[in-house]
Motif scaffolding. Structure first.
Motif, short mmCIF file in Angstrom:
data_model
loop_
_atom_site.label_atom_id
_atom_site.label_comp_id
_atom_site.label_asym_id
_atom_site.label_seq_id
_atom_site.Cartn_x
_atom_site.Cartn_y
_atom_site.Cartn_z
N ALA A 178 0.85 2.88 -4.12
CA ALA A 178 -0.33 1.68 -4.30
C ALA A 178 -2.02 2.30 -4.10
N GLN A 179 -1.72 2.89 -2.49
CA GLN A 179 -3.47 2.90 -2.57
C GLN A 179 -4.08 3.67 -2.00
N GLU A 180 -3.17 5.03 -2.93
CA GLU A 180 -3.58 6.31 -3.38
C GLU A 180 -4.16 6.07 -4.40
N LEU A 181 -3.81 4.63 -5.36
CA LEU A 181 -4.34 4.15 -7.14
C LEU A 181 -5.94 3.57 -6.64
N VAL A 182 -5.79 2.84 -5.34
CA VAL A 182 -6.97 2.25 -5.33
C VAL A 182 -7.92 3.27 -5.24
N ASP A 183 -7.73 3.92 -4.30
CA ASP A 183 -9.07 5.28 -3.71
C ASP A 183 -9.28 5.62 -5.26
N ARG A 184 -8.41 6.32 -5.50
CA ARG A 184 -8.57 7.20 -7.13
C ARG A 184 -9.53 6.07 -8.11
N LEU A 185 -9.52 4.98 -7.92
CA LEU A 185 -10.13 4.57 -8.53
C LEU A 185 -11.21 3.68 -8.74
N LEU A 186 -11.14 4.46 -7.15
CA LEU A 186 -12.35 3.81 -6.44
C LEU A 186 -13.48 5.21 -6.51
N LYS A 187 -13.09 6.48 -6.00
CA LYS A 187 -14.01 7.85 -6.87
C LYS A 187 -14.59 7.55 -8.10
N GLN A 188 -13.54 7.55 -9.16
CA GLN A 188 -13.93 7.29 -10.54
C GLN A 188 -14.71 6.42 -10.92
N ILE A 189 -15.37 5.39 -10.34
CA ILE A 189 -16.06 3.77 -10.42
C ILE A 189 -17.45 4.95 -9.50
N GLU A 190 -17.74 5.79 -8.39
CA GLU A 190 -18.59 6.09 -8.07
C GLU A 190 -20.32 6.45 -8.33
N PRO A 191 -20.00 7.26 -9.84
CA PRO A 191 -20.92 7.95 -10.35
C PRO A 191 -21.82 5.91 -10.94
N PRO A 208 1.34 -1.22 -0.06
CA PRO A 208 -0.01 0.02 -0.04
C PRO A 208 0.73 1.44 -0.13
N ASP A 209 2.46 1.40 0.22
CA ASP A 209 2.73 2.76 0.86
C ASP A 209 4.09 2.73 -0.40
N LYS A 210 3.97 1.72 -1.50
CA LYS A 210 4.69 2.37 -2.23
C LYS A 210 4.77 2.73 -3.28
N PRO A 211 5.60 3.55 -3.92
CA PRO A 211 5.07 4.46 -4.93
C PRO A 211 4.81 3.64 -6.09
N ILE A 212 3.58 3.90 -7.21
CA ILE A 212 4.38 3.27 -8.54
C ILE A 212 4.29 4.40 -9.49
N TYR A 213 5.40 4.19 -10.80
CA TYR A 213 5.63 4.73 -11.44
C TYR A 213 5.32 4.71 -13.02
N ASP A 214 4.96 4.00 -13.42
CA ASP A 214 4.37 3.20 -14.54
C ASP A 214 2.39 3.45 -14.95
N ILE A 215 1.83 4.39 -14.17
CA ILE A 215 0.71 4.09 -14.48
C ILE A 215 0.78 5.73 -15.46
N PRO A 216 0.04 5.93 -16.62
CA PRO A 216 0.09 6.75 -17.23
C PRO A 216 -0.51 8.19 -17.37
N ALA A 217 -0.16 8.87 -16.84
CA ALA A 217 -0.19 10.59 -16.70
C ALA A 217 -0.08 10.98 -15.38
N LEU A 218 0.50 9.67 -14.48
CA LEU A 218 0.46 10.21 -13.17
C LEU A 218 1.72 9.47 -12.48
N PRO A 219 2.85 10.44 -12.61
CA PRO A 219 4.28 10.53 -12.11
C PRO A 219 4.77 9.21 -11.30
N VAL A 220 4.05 9.50 -10.52
CA VAL A 220 3.75 9.04 -9.19
C VAL A 220 2.28 8.73 -7.99
N CYS A 221 2.52 7.81 -7.80
CA CYS A 221 1.05 7.80 -7.34
C CYS A 221 1.64 5.82 -6.56
#
Ligand SMILES: Cc1cc2nc3c(=O)[nH]c(=O)nc-3n(C[C@H](O)[C@H](O)[C@H](O)COP(=O)(O)OP(=O)(O)OC[C@H]3O[C@@H](n4cnc5c(N)ncnc54)[C@H](O)[C@@H]3O)c2cc1C
Length: 347
Positions: free
Chosen positions: A67-80, A52-65
């Protein structure tokens, strides 16, 4: 007793790792409703469970993210899209029914009736690492535990808690003063838990309110058919006997392919074989995306899983509504997609 009615849906997604979560989005853009199920108590798959605390560097357009932040962002994106979410439930059964729909059942008894299925099960379902000593298996669920379901059941008893991560420390602190005794056993002097928890534990040990042993459980002592204690071996091979009625082993989780292997789908090296047009398995209507699938050139990357989710969503739509004309729309300009996303129509 009447059986619980099955939840009807256009698609069930098995696995709420990053790829399963993104599949909710891609289905939603196409106007399709889904239910998503995961055996873990929370979404995120490997990202949340393993790093969860490790940074990911190969998600397009997110130079660094993170791992838990990526999941949180995905959850936000699917809310609708208001997907039905079922956590802490392993899908144990998947069957094709007469009429072409799929019947699924979880270990918790939830039943689902779906027009299609996307398997996004990653490396498999996460299972607790078990206490590998003779007799442990016989007492699992009785006096040997890998999770605490009801904390009150442990009050007033002598507890041996094994492990050096957050779960072990959290439970040791929680039960101190409520259990008759708490002994924490960890194989090394260093702990992987939050520093504040480690500091509190050391204080309690120093004041004699908790016991701590460095070593590994070597065997269980059985008296009158019940666990009465455990022998703990230190690194120098010396042993001590801990009196306990309950053993809570918090050794973490590891993924295991599990029930997916029993659903009659073609497997290659423990992965589901799919086509690369829509990532469909050998059973029409069942798709597999992310780390669980294999095809020539497969790379187990989140990025690849996102692409697979997009094409599988079109595959699902075609399977459920074969008459429907499919065409590509852009979220930037499509009024219907923007309506589904709950954003203002294009100018
Ligand atoms: C330390 C580490 C670092 C990594 N770094 C990167 C990186 O920098 N970039 C990158 O692209 N990738 C990275 N990866 C790989 C990446 O995490 C995976 O490719 C990604 O998690 C795959 O996503 P997924 O959704 O397919 O599967 P997973 O994340 O494995 O999720 C699958 C989910 O399915 C659930 N499940 C399985 N079977 C069942 C069942 N029967 N019923 C219910 N639920 C079930 C599991 O509990 C799990 O939550 C890394 C992996 C690790 C371990």
């Amino acid at each position: 007793m009447r059986a619980v009615p099955a939840i009807q849906t256009e698609c069930v997604i098995i696995g709420a790792g990053p790829v399963g979560l993104f599949a909710v989005f891609e289905l939603g853009l196409l106007g399709m409703k889904c239910e998503i199920v995961d055996s873990l108590a929370h979404p995120g798959g490997q990202c949340t469970e393993l790093y969860p605390d490790k940074p990911i560097y190969d998600i397009p357009a997110l130079p660094v993210c993170g791992a838990q932040e990526l999941v949180d962002r995905l959850l936000k994106q699917i809310e609708p899209f208001h997907a039905g979410m079922h956590f802490g439930q392993e899908v144990v059964a998947l069957e094709l029914q007469a009429g072409g729909r799929f019947a699924l059942e979880t270990a918790a008894g939830t039943r689902l009736d779906a027009g299609s299925v996307i398997i996004a099960a990653g490396l498999g379902s996460f299972q607790p690492r078990r206490l590998m000593v003779p007799e442990a298996e016989r007492f699992e669920g009785g006096q040997v535990h890998y999770r605490v379901r009801s904390a009150r059941d442990f009050h007033g008893q002598d507890l041996l808690i094994a492990g050096g991560g957050d779960s072990a420390l959290d439970w040791a602190l929680e039960f101190c003063g409520k259990a008759r005794s708490v002994t924490l056993v960890h194989r090394r002097a260093e702990f992987r838990a939050a520093p504040a928890s480690v500091a509190r534990m050391l204080e309690l040990v120093a004041s004699g309110r908790m016991h701590h042993l460095e070593g590994t459980i070597q065997s269980l002592a059985i008296e009158d058919g019940r666990v009465a204690g455990a022998t703990v071996a230190a690194r120098d091979k010396s042993t001590s006997v801990v009196r306990c009625q309950q053993v809570i082993a918090c050794f973490g989780l590891h993924p295991k392919l599990g029930p997916v292997a029993n659903w009659g789908l073609a497997l290659e090296k423990k992965s589901l074989a799919v086509d690369t047009e829509k990532f469909q398995t050998t059973v029409p209507g069942i798709f597999a995306i992310g780390d669980i699938n294999t095809y020539p050139g497969k790379k187990k990357l989140i990025l690849s899983g996102f692409h697979e989710a997009a094409l599988a969503a079109f595959g699902v739509q075609h399977h459920v509504y074969p008459e429907k004309r499919q065409y590509l729309q852009y979220t930037t300009t499509s009024p219907i997609m923007r309506e589904r996303l709950g954003v203002a129509p294009p100018d």
